[in-house]
Design a protein around this motif. Structure first.
Motif, PDB file in Angstrom:
ATOM      1  N   ALA A 230       0.807  -1.223   0.000  1.00  0.00           N
ATOM      2  CA  ALA A 230       0.000   0.000   0.000  1.00  0.00           C
ATOM      3  C   ALA A 230       0.842   1.277   0.000  1.00  0.00           C
ATOM      4  CB  ALA A 230      -0.918   0.008   1.219  1.00  0.00           C
ATOM      5  N   LEU A 231       2.150   1.167   0.155  1.00  0.00           N
ATOM      6  CA  LEU A 231       2.997   2.363   0.265  1.00  0.00           C
ATOM      7  C   LEU A 231       2.911   3.279  -0.951  1.00  0.00           C
ATOM      8  CD1 LEU A 231       6.256   1.027   1.941  1.00  0.00           C
ATOM      9  CD2 LEU A 231       4.530   2.527   2.939  1.00  0.00           C
ATOM     10  N   ALA A 232       3.004   2.728  -2.147  1.00  0.00           N
ATOM     11  CA  ALA A 232       3.007   3.552  -3.361  1.00  0.00           C
ATOM     12  C   ALA A 232       1.661   4.239  -3.562  1.00  0.00           C
ATOM     13  CB  ALA A 232       3.351   2.707  -4.576  1.00  0.00           C
ATOM     14  N   HIS A 233       0.579   3.519  -3.325  1.00  0.00           N
ATOM     15  CA  HIS A 233      -0.751   4.119  -3.467  1.00  0.00           C
ATOM     16  C   HIS A 233      -0.944   5.255  -2.473  1.00  0.00           C
ATOM     17  CE1 HIS A 233      -5.130   4.419  -2.794  1.00  0.00           C
ATOM     18  NE2 HIS A 233      -5.185   4.198  -4.095  1.00  0.00           N
ATOM     19  N   THR A 234      -0.500   5.026  -1.267  1.00  0.00           N
ATOM     20  CA  THR A 234      -0.600   6.056  -0.232  1.00  0.00           C
ATOM     21  C   THR A 234       0.245   7.269  -0.601  1.00  0.00           C
ATOM     22  OG1 THR A 234      -0.886   4.300   1.389  1.00  0.00           O
ATOM     23  CG2 THR A 234      -0.369   6.465   2.242  1.00  0.00           C
ATOM     24  N   PHE A 235       1.441   7.041  -1.108  1.00  0.00           N
ATOM     25  CA  PHE A 235       2.312   8.135  -1.525  1.00  0.00           C
ATOM     26  C   PHE A 235       1.703   8.922  -2.684  1.00  0.00           C
ATOM     27  CE2 PHE A 235       5.683   9.697  -4.363  1.00  0.00           C
ATOM     28  CZ  PHE A 235       6.258  10.632  -3.516  1.00  0.00           C
ATOM     29  N   ALA A 236       1.160   8.215  -3.677  1.00  0.00           N
ATOM     30  CA  ALA A 236       0.597   8.873  -4.854  1.00  0.00           C
ATOM     31  C   ALA A 236      -0.604   9.738  -4.517  1.00  0.00           C
ATOM     32  CB  ALA A 236       0.207   7.825  -5.897  1.00  0.00           C
ATOM     33  N   HIS A 237      -1.306   9.400  -3.451  1.00  0.00           N
ATOM     34  CA  HIS A 237      -2.473  10.189  -3.046  1.00  0.00           C
ATOM     35  C   HIS A 237      -2.147  11.213  -1.963  1.00  0.00           C
ATOM     36  CE1 HIS A 237      -4.527   7.007  -5.259  1.00  0.00           C
ATOM     37  NE2 HIS A 237      -5.470   7.908  -5.431  1.00  0.00           N
TER      38      HIS A 237
ATOM     39  N   ALA B 136      14.300  13.626  -4.549  1.00  0.00           N
ATOM     40  CA  ALA B 136      15.521  12.869  -4.856  1.00  0.00           C
ATOM     41  C   ALA B 136      15.974  12.079  -3.631  1.00  0.00           C
ATOM     42  CB  ALA B 136      16.625  13.801  -5.341  1.00  0.00           C
ATOM     43  N   LEU B 137      15.867  12.672  -2.456  1.00  0.00           N
ATOM     44  CA  LEU B 137      16.204  11.956  -1.224  1.00  0.00           C
ATOM     45  C   LEU B 137      15.251  10.780  -1.025  1.00  0.00           C
ATOM     46  CD1 LEU B 137      18.029  11.915   1.285  1.00  0.00           C
ATOM     47  CD2 LEU B 137      16.337  13.374   2.406  1.00  0.00           C
ATOM     48  N   GLY B 138      13.981  10.991  -1.310  1.00  0.00           N
ATOM     49  CA  GLY B 138      13.007   9.898  -1.229  1.00  0.00           C
ATOM     50  C   GLY B 138      13.329   8.776  -2.199  1.00  0.00           C
TER      51      GLY B 138
ATOM     52  N   VAL C  72       7.688  -0.885  -6.110  1.00  0.00           N
ATOM     53  CA  VAL C  72       6.607  -0.027  -6.618  1.00  0.00           C
ATOM     54  C   VAL C  72       6.688   1.362  -5.983  1.00  0.00           C
ATOM     55  CG1 VAL C  72       4.100   0.233  -6.787  1.00  0.00           C
ATOM     56  CG2 VAL C  72       5.136  -1.986  -7.191  1.00  0.00           C
ATOM     57  N   LEU C  73       7.053   1.458  -4.706  1.00  0.00           N
ATOM     58  CA  LEU C  73       7.236   2.765  -4.081  1.00  0.00           C
ATOM     59  C   LEU C  73       8.386   3.512  -4.744  1.00  0.00           C
ATOM     60  CD1 LEU C  73       6.580   4.861  -1.880  1.00  0.00           C
ATOM     61  CD2 LEU C  73       8.224   3.668  -0.414  1.00  0.00           C
ATOM     62  N   PHE C  74       9.468   2.831  -5.056  1.00  0.00           N
ATOM     63  CA  PHE C  74      10.594   3.453  -5.751  1.00  0.00           C
ATOM     64  C   PHE C  74      10.143   4.008  -7.107  1.00  0.00           C
ATOM     65  CE2 PHE C  74      14.049   2.879  -8.868  1.00  0.00           C
ATOM     66  CZ  PHE C  74      14.928   3.842  -8.393  1.00  0.00           C
TER      67      PHE C  74
ATOM     68  N   GLU D   4       7.156  10.776  -9.356  1.00  0.00           N
ATOM     69  CA  GLU D   4       6.918  12.059  -8.675  1.00  0.00           C
ATOM     70  C   GLU D   4       8.050  13.043  -8.970  1.00  0.00           C
ATOM     71  OE1 GLU D   4       4.658  14.637  -6.182  1.00  0.00           O
ATOM     72  OE2 GLU D   4       4.165  12.710  -7.064  1.00  0.00           O
ATOM     73  N   PHE D   5       9.285  12.556  -9.017  1.00  0.00           N
ATOM     74  CA  PHE D   5      10.418  13.420  -9.324  1.00  0.00           C
ATOM     75  C   PHE D   5      10.233  14.069 -10.686  1.00  0.00           C
ATOM     76  CE2 PHE D   5      14.627  14.168 -11.166  1.00  0.00           C
ATOM     77  CZ  PHE D   5      15.202  14.962 -10.183  1.00  0.00           C
ATOM     78  N   PHE D   6       9.848  13.282 -11.686  1.00  0.00           N
ATOM     79  CA  PHE D   6       9.675  13.842 -13.019  1.00  0.00           C
ATOM     80  C   PHE D   6       8.455  14.764 -13.097  1.00  0.00           C
ATOM     81  CE2 PHE D   6      12.532  10.342 -14.155  1.00  0.00           C
ATOM     82  CZ  PHE D   6      13.494  11.086 -14.820  1.00  0.00           C
ATOM     83  N   LEU D   7       7.421  14.481 -12.317  1.00  0.00           N
ATOM     84  CA  LEU D   7       6.268  15.389 -12.282  1.00  0.00           C
ATOM     85  C   LEU D   7       6.648  16.727 -11.657  1.00  0.00           C
ATOM     86  CD1 LEU D   7       3.387  12.955 -11.268  1.00  0.00           C
ATOM     87  CD2 LEU D   7       3.764  14.013 -13.498  1.00  0.00           C
ATOM     88  N   VAL D   8       7.423  16.684 -10.576  1.00  0.00           N
ATOM     89  CA  VAL D   8       7.882  17.921  -9.940  1.00  0.00           C
ATOM     90  C   VAL D   8       8.836  18.662 -10.871  1.00  0.00           C
ATOM     91  CG1 VAL D   8       9.223  18.852  -8.001  1.00  0.00           C
ATOM     92  CG2 VAL D   8       7.504  17.108  -7.588  1.00  0.00           C
ATOM     93  N   LEU D   9       9.664  17.919 -11.577  1.00  0.00           N
ATOM     94  CA  LEU D   9      10.596  18.519 -12.536  1.00  0.00           C
ATOM     95  C   LEU D   9       9.840  19.250 -13.655  1.00  0.00           C
ATOM     96  CD1 LEU D   9      13.671  18.653 -12.957  1.00  0.00           C
ATOM     97  CD2 LEU D   9      13.463  16.663 -14.439  1.00  0.00           C
ATOM     98  N   ARG D  10       8.672  18.710 -14.022  1.00  0.00           N
ATOM     99  CA  ARG D  10       7.850  19.332 -15.066  1.00  0.00           C
ATOM    100  C   ARG D  10       6.981  20.475 -14.547  1.00  0.00           C
ATOM    101  NH1 ARG D  10       4.811  14.555 -17.707  1.00  0.00           N
ATOM    102  NH2 ARG D  10       3.344  16.243 -17.950  1.00  0.00           N
ATOM    103  N   GLY D  11       6.991  20.721 -13.235  1.00  0.00           N
ATOM    104  CA  GLY D  11       6.280  21.873 -12.707  1.00  0.00           C
ATOM    105  C   GLY D  11       5.167  21.593 -11.730  1.00  0.00           C
ATOM    106  N   LYS D  12       4.866  20.332 -11.447  1.00  0.00           N
ATOM    107  CA  LYS D  12       3.820  20.011 -10.475  1.00  0.00           C
ATOM    108  C   LYS D  12       4.295  20.399  -9.086  1.00  0.00           C
ATOM    109  CE  LYS D  12       1.594  16.218  -8.171  1.00  0.00           C
ATOM    110  NZ  LYS D  12       2.245  15.340  -7.259  1.00  0.00           N
ATOM    111  N   PRO D  13       3.476  21.124  -8.323  1.00  0.00           N
ATOM    112  CA  PRO D  13       3.889  21.438  -6.951  1.00  0.00           C
ATOM    113  C   PRO D  13       3.924  20.173  -6.098  1.00  0.00           C
ATOM    114  CG  PRO D  13       1.655  22.211  -7.343  1.00  0.00           C
ATOM    115  CD  PRO D  13       2.169  21.693  -8.650  1.00  0.00           C
ATOM    116  N   LEU D  14       4.901  20.096  -5.230  1.00  0.00           N
ATOM    117  CA  LEU D  14       5.051  18.920  -4.375  1.00  0.00           C
ATOM    118  C   LEU D  14       3.911  18.827  -3.376  1.00  0.00           C
ATOM    119  CD1 LEU D  14       6.872  16.537  -3.741  1.00  0.00           C
ATOM    120  CD2 LEU D  14       8.099  17.973  -2.146  1.00  0.00           C
ATOM    121  N   ASP D  15       3.501  19.941  -2.845  1.00  0.00           N
ATOM    122  CA  ASP D  15       2.433  19.962  -1.847  1.00  0.00           C
ATOM    123  C   ASP D  15       1.157  20.458  -2.516  1.00  0.00           C
ATOM    124  OD1 ASP D  15       1.095  19.806   0.580  1.00  0.00           O
ATOM    125  OD2 ASP D  15       1.571  21.881   1.074  1.00  0.00           O
ATOM    126  N   ASP D  16       0.371  19.527  -3.042  1.00  0.00           N
ATOM    127  CA  ASP D  16      -0.893  19.911  -3.649  1.00  0.00           C
ATOM    128  C   ASP D  16      -2.062  19.372  -2.828  1.00  0.00           C
ATOM    129  OD1 ASP D  16      -0.420  17.312  -4.236  1.00  0.00           O
ATOM    130  OD2 ASP D  16      -0.813  17.468  -6.378  1.00  0.00           O
TER     131      ASP D  16
END
Length: 150
Positions: free
Chosen positions: A39-46, A73-75, A121-123, A129-141
């Motif tokens: 469940a880690l990846a699903h929880t992280f994605a949401h 990147a640390l994550g 799957v979490l990795f 998420e790194f590439f989404l943030v790199l493309r401009g998505k805010p980390l805290d949405d």
């Protein structure tokens, strides 16, 4: 989670009606561990993991983007570490035919697969998420309604 429920119910019923299923407690533990890691990846994605945004919210613009990328990147590094060693643990357990010390003698690579798959799957979710943030998505949405209740 359903397998965990069934294992616990069988254990309870066994105590009530005087029957015993070998290793049922161990299987409940295996199911709990697998349910947690799968469940880690699903929880992280949401956005449901605890995120410390106290420092992050103090920055704006380019410094904030750099800090967001550094955090993700640390994550990636931490989740990659866990994924690599989880897979290595499963491999070595299979190679040496390592079995459970409980009275069911289950080959340990089988329950360890949940840990390894969940970590991988979490990795992958962290890399995405790194590439989404790199493309401009805010980390805290986080939605405002959710943020008010925290």
């Amino acid at each position: 989670m359903v397998a965990l429920l069934i294992a616990i119910l069988l254990s309870i019923l066994g105590r009530q009606f005087n029957f015993y299923i070998r290793g049922i407690d161990a299987y409940a533990g295996y199911c709990m561990g697998a349910a947690t890691f799968l469940a880690l990846a699903h929880t992280f994605a949401h956005g449901e993991h605890i995120r410390v945004t106290l420092i992050l919210k103090r920055f704006t613009g380019s410094p904030r983007r750099v800090l967001e990328l550094w955090c993700v990147a640390l994550g990636i590094a931490v989740s990659g570490f866990f994924a690599f060693y989880a897979c290595k643990m499963v491999w070595w357990s299979w190679k040496f035919n390592d079995i459970s010390t409980s009275n069911d003698a289950t080959p340990l690579w089988i329950p360890q697969l949940g840990f390894a798959i969940g970590s991988v799957v979490l990795f992958i979710a962290m890399v995405e998420e790194f590439f989404l943030v790199l493309r401009g998505k805010p980390l805290d949405d986080t939605p405002a309604e959710l943020a008010r209740t925290e």
